[in-house]
Design a protein around this motif. Structure first.
Motif, PDB file in Angstrom:
ATOM      1  N   ALA B 265     -73.167  51.733  24.628  1.00 40.69           N
ATOM      2  CA  ALA B 265     -73.274  50.273  24.589  1.00 40.69           C
ATOM      3  C   ALA B 265     -72.895  49.734  23.217  1.00 40.69           C
ATOM      4  O   ALA B 265     -73.738  49.206  22.492  1.00 40.69           O
ATOM      5  CB  ALA B 265     -74.700  49.859  24.955  1.00 40.69           C
ATOM      6  N   PRO B 266     -71.629  49.822  22.844  1.00 41.11           N
ATOM      7  CA  PRO B 266     -71.227  49.196  21.577  1.00 41.11           C
ATOM      8  C   PRO B 266     -70.927  47.721  21.817  1.00 41.11           C
ATOM      9  O   PRO B 266     -70.777  47.285  22.953  1.00 41.11           O
ATOM     10  CB  PRO B 266     -69.959  49.961  21.215  1.00 41.11           C
ATOM     11  N   GLY B 267     -70.893  46.944  20.747  1.00 44.16           N
ATOM     12  CA  GLY B 267     -70.489  45.529  20.868  1.00 44.16           C
ATOM     13  C   GLY B 267     -71.465  44.651  21.611  1.00 44.16           C
ATOM     14  O   GLY B 267     -71.072  43.662  22.229  1.00 44.16           O
ATOM     15  N   LEU B 268     -72.759  44.958  21.567  1.00 44.07           N
ATOM     16  CA  LEU B 268     -73.743  44.151  22.294  1.00 44.07           C
ATOM     17  C   LEU B 268     -73.841  42.696  21.818  1.00 44.07           C
ATOM     18  O   LEU B 268     -74.047  41.807  22.648  1.00 44.07           O
ATOM     19  CB  LEU B 268     -75.134  44.808  22.234  1.00 44.07           C
ATOM     20  N   PRO B 269     -73.730  42.395  20.510  1.00 47.88           N
ATOM     21  CA  PRO B 269     -73.928  41.000  20.088  1.00 47.88           C
ATOM     22  C   PRO B 269     -73.030  40.014  20.827  1.00 47.88           C
ATOM     23  O   PRO B 269     -73.499  38.984  21.306  1.00 47.88           O
ATOM     24  CB  PRO B 269     -73.618  41.031  18.588  1.00 47.88           C
ATOM     25  N   GLY B 270     -71.759  40.346  20.967  1.00 46.86           N
ATOM     26  CA  GLY B 270     -70.826  39.446  21.640  1.00 46.86           C
ATOM     27  C   GLY B 270     -71.135  39.309  23.126  1.00 46.86           C
ATOM     28  O   GLY B 270     -70.758  38.324  23.754  1.00 46.86           O
ATOM     29  N   VAL B 271     -71.837  40.306  23.688  1.00 46.36           N
ATOM     30  CA  VAL B 271     -72.156  40.279  25.111  1.00 46.36           C
ATOM     31  C   VAL B 271     -73.454  39.507  25.373  1.00 46.36           C
ATOM     32  O   VAL B 271     -73.492  38.608  26.217  1.00 46.36           O
ATOM     33  CB  VAL B 271     -72.291  41.725  25.663  1.00 46.36           C
ATOM     34  N   VAL B 272     -74.532  39.847  24.657  1.00 44.13           N
ATOM     35  CA  VAL B 272     -75.827  39.246  24.997  1.00 44.13           C
ATOM     36  C   VAL B 272     -76.104  37.931  24.269  1.00 44.13           C
ATOM     37  O   VAL B 272     -76.928  37.148  24.723  1.00 44.13           O
ATOM     38  CB  VAL B 272     -77.015  40.217  24.757  1.00 44.13           C
ATOM     39  N   ALA B 273     -75.442  37.700  23.157  1.00 50.43           N
ATOM     40  CA  ALA B 273     -75.727  36.475  22.408  1.00 50.43           C
ATOM     41  C   ALA B 273     -74.473  35.989  21.682  1.00 50.43           C
ATOM     42  O   ALA B 273     -74.432  35.936  20.447  1.00 50.43           O
ATOM     43  CB  ALA B 273     -76.868  36.711  21.407  1.00 50.43           C
ATOM     44  N   PRO B 274     -73.425  35.613  22.452  1.00 57.62           N
ATOM     45  CA  PRO B 274     -72.158  35.218  21.809  1.00 57.62           C
ATOM     46  C   PRO B 274     -72.317  34.053  20.840  1.00 57.62           C
ATOM     47  O   PRO B 274     -71.629  34.001  19.827  1.00 57.62           O
ATOM     48  CB  PRO B 274     -71.255  34.867  22.995  1.00 57.62           C
ATOM     49  N   LYS B 275     -73.232  33.137  21.140  1.00 57.48           N
ATOM     50  CA  LYS B 275     -73.396  31.986  20.249  1.00 57.48           C
ATOM     51  C   LYS B 275     -73.958  32.438  18.899  1.00 57.48           C
ATOM     52  O   LYS B 275     -73.417  32.109  17.847  1.00 57.48           O
ATOM     53  CB  LYS B 275     -74.329  30.955  20.895  1.00 57.48           C
ATOM     54  N   THR B 276     -75.047  33.215  18.944  1.00 55.36           N
ATOM     55  CA  THR B 276     -75.628  33.736  17.707  1.00 55.36           C
ATOM     56  C   THR B 276     -74.611  34.616  16.977  1.00 55.36           C
ATOM     57  O   THR B 276     -74.459  34.518  15.751  1.00 55.36           O
ATOM     58  CB  THR B 276     -76.894  34.551  18.009  1.00 55.36           C
ATOM     59  N   ALA B 277     -73.907  35.485  17.723  1.00 58.23           N
ATOM     60  CA  ALA B 277     -72.925  36.376  17.108  1.00 58.23           C
ATOM     61  C   ALA B 277     -71.833  35.559  16.421  1.00 58.23           C
ATOM     62  O   ALA B 277     -71.366  35.910  15.336  1.00 58.23           O
ATOM     63  CB  ALA B 277     -72.326  37.303  18.164  1.00 58.23           C
ATOM     64  N   GLY B 278     -71.442  34.443  17.050  1.00 56.74           N
ATOM     65  CA  GLY B 278     -70.442  33.561  16.457  1.00 56.74           C
ATOM     66  C   GLY B 278     -70.971  32.881  15.203  1.00 56.74           C
ATOM     67  O   GLY B 278     -70.260  32.751  14.209  1.00 56.74           O
ATOM     68  N   GLN B 279     -72.235  32.473  15.254  1.00 54.14           N
ATOM     69  CA  GLN B 279     -72.832  31.818  14.085  1.00 54.14           C
ATOM     70  C   GLN B 279     -72.933  32.771  12.900  1.00 54.14           C
ATOM     71  O   GLN B 279     -72.757  32.376  11.749  1.00 54.14           O
ATOM     72  CB  GLN B 279     -74.222  31.273  14.445  1.00 54.14           C
ATOM     73  N   ILE B 280     -73.213  34.041  13.186  1.00 47.19           N
ATOM     74  CA  ILE B 280     -73.291  35.053  12.119  1.00 47.19           C
ATOM     75  C   ILE B 280     -71.944  35.136  11.405  1.00 47.19           C
ATOM     76  O   ILE B 280     -71.863  35.089  10.175  1.00 47.19           O
ATOM     77  CB  ILE B 280     -73.692  36.430  12.717  1.00 47.19           C
ATOM     78  N   ILE B 281     -70.876  35.241  12.199  1.00 45.78           N
ATOM     79  CA  ILE B 281     -69.527  35.323  11.626  1.00 45.78           C
ATOM     80  C   ILE B 281     -69.199  34.026  10.887  1.00 45.78           C
ATOM     81  O   ILE B 281     -68.682  34.046   9.761  1.00 45.78           O
ATOM     82  CB  ILE B 281     -68.490  35.575  12.744  1.00 45.78           C
ATOM     83  N   ALA B 282     -69.522  32.884  11.513  1.00 46.39           N
ATOM     84  CA  ALA B 282     -69.186  31.580  10.931  1.00 46.39           C
ATOM     85  C   ALA B 282     -69.869  31.392   9.578  1.00 46.39           C
ATOM     86  O   ALA B 282     -69.239  30.939   8.616  1.00 46.39           O
ATOM     87  CB  ALA B 282     -69.600  30.466  11.906  1.00 46.39           C
ATOM     88  N   ASN B 283     -71.142  31.747   9.494  1.00 47.99           N
ATOM     89  CA  ASN B 283     -71.873  31.545   8.241  1.00 47.99           C
ATOM     90  C   ASN B 283     -71.321  32.400   7.116  1.00 47.99           C
ATOM     91  O   ASN B 283     -71.165  31.927   5.982  1.00 47.99           O
ATOM     92  CB  ASN B 283     -73.367  31.864   8.437  1.00 47.99           C
ATOM     93  N   VAL B 284     -71.021  33.672   7.421  1.00 41.08           N
ATOM     94  CA  VAL B 284     -70.508  34.557   6.373  1.00 41.08           C
ATOM     95  C   VAL B 284     -69.101  34.120   5.977  1.00 41.08           C
ATOM     96  O   VAL B 284     -68.767  34.067   4.787  1.00 41.08           O
ATOM     97  CB  VAL B 284     -70.539  36.029   6.839  1.00 41.08           C
TER      98      VAL B 284
END
Lengths: 301, 301
Positions: B265-284
């Motif tokens: 199960a790699p890449g879970l952030p984009g699967v279970v929480a794409p909005k949060t995963a996007g915000q993580i990338i956006a903030n950094v």
């Protein structure tokens, strides 16, 4: 603690009853299984039979499934093709000492048990069972929130309505996952407990105001509380999970109209953790049967 | 903190890039969007264009999707029917100051970026991004364990392999849910930290012995560690979740042969929480772009 000498009939049910069978076999009870003809597994010393073959006069206890019977007096079993009739005549054949167990009741069972006068225990009304069951309920809620949102539980704002046996577990679980949890209650001792738990308390009178900034609302109050005017105040992305028994405490019609996702989710333990749910029932049943056996021994002395 | 004056091209991607766009719009960057023609949402002041229309010479940054490109140099976008070519020629047109961002890299991108000599940042290699991402990863793991077992996480025995950025979060999360968590590591400071966290430490040399009584095994070590001889020692009901990047650290062939459920199960952030995963990338990203802008201003003075 052994149940040697106890004769118990287990009639129908689902995977949870397998844990009950396992436990009672381990404790040396004599078991008559009805409605398990499709079950491949064989338990040592256990007899599978039809309902006609049960020696009701010899029984110390009858264990029905969690849902008891249908409203026309049939017991469903996932291990049998045919529903099993459960009638007043059968219960009348039992000795006075025979106790009947189910998870929840219904009008058919209530009337039948009233007429026959046998001791009748609804396990799910017990505080201990409700508290143990709140653990798989909370985990099922966690699963659904992860599935139905696109943000993490961690950092999200969650309102739990009610600090009963389920509400306390749900609130603690979401807080442990890093959510910002507020809990709505009415009783001052509940508001005190919410504060002690390090969570944010609010009075349910202020519900409309408190839902303005939440991401998830978990209801445990078993009457209409998440009304149209409450839902109207929530952000559009709010997810409502209603854990109260049917029909829940949410105006689902209005939620759908407003485009707010709302899910009624009763009976989670049997769905997300049937083995644990079965063990919870098995452990409490074993305890109750043992107490019965002890009392009978004392009466004989 | 504003990004006024920065010109950024965002090429392709999935729902996560929408959070990046939202953030950069908020910070007043000038955006050129490529591969978003099927996106209904319109962002104020943002231009959607084809790759041929991009003014590469003017760009301060190029943001590729998490997966960068395909091995033949195409960028996929869920908001466009056609993959977008991303070539050396394009990057050569940019000014020296232009930085290229992706989540992870591959041989095509490595070679292209080496040839062009532009600054190239793989966001997922950064510790901060990996730690933020470990939160949705842990939640996705929780979801999968609830889905794929018939018992509760609460009270179950869970072994976490590795105390890296993901392992620490996973171990803490399962412990918070009431699981009995043991964590395997090799470095003495990791064994010390596991002890400090109130969890049970063990040395990975003893893995075969330690898995004899577990219900769930979560691997984060990115090389073959859950070998056939380790799996052979696990109870048959054990669930293995492998979070290490492909091909994982589990002998999946043997697990299947033995009937032990094992899930990569790699890449879970984009699967279970794409909005949060996007915000993580956006903030950094916003932080990194801002630092770039500050440096440029200092150099001008």
């Amino acid at each position: 603690m052994m149940l040697t000498g106890m004769h118990v009939a287990i009639i129908g049910g689902d995977a949870r009853q397998l844990e009950v069978i396992r436990k009672l076999v381990e404790l040396d009870a004599k078991l008559s299984l009805v409605g398990f003809d499709q079950l491949a597994h064989h338990f040592t010393g256990v007899t599978k039979m039809s309902i006609e073959e049960v020696d009701f006069a010899d029984l110390d206890a009858i264990i029905l499934p969690v849902h008891g019977t249908t409203l026309d007096g049939k017991v469903n079993s996932v291990f049998s093709h045919e529903p099993i009739p459960f009638t007043e005549e059968m219960v009348q054949k039992t000795a006075k000492r025979c106790t009947v167990y189910s998870g929840i009741s219904n009008s058919y069972l209530d009337e039948l048990m009233k007429k026959t006068g046998r001791k009748y225990i609804q396990l799910f009304e017990r505080d201990d069972v409700a508290i143990y069951n709140s653990i798989p309920t909370a985990e099922g809620t966690v699963m659904m929130v992860i599935q139905h949102t696109d943000f993490t539980i961690h950092g999200s704002r969650i309102a739990v309505l009610g600090l009963g046996r389920v509400g306390m577990t749900v609130a603690r679980t979401f807080a442990a996952l890093g959510a910002k949890v507020k809990v709505g209650a009415r009783r001052s001792e509940h508001l005190a407990r919410i504060t002690e738990m390090g969570l944010e308390p609010f009075h349910l009178n202020d519900l409309e105001k408190e839902v303005r900034d939440i991401d998830v609302c978990v209801n445990t109050v078993p009457h209409l509380i998440v009304t149209a005017s409450v839902i109207a105040k929530m952000p559009a992305h709010t997810l409502i999970i209603d854990l109260a028994s049917k029909p829940g405490g949410t105006d689902f019609r209005y939620a759908e109209k407003r485009g707010v996702k709302a899910i009624l989710a009763p009976g989670l333990p049997g769905v997300v953790a049937p083995k644990t749910a079965g063990q919870i029932i098995a452990n409490v049943l074993a305890q109750l049967l043992y107490q019965d056996l002890q009392k009978r021994k004392e009466n004989k002395q």
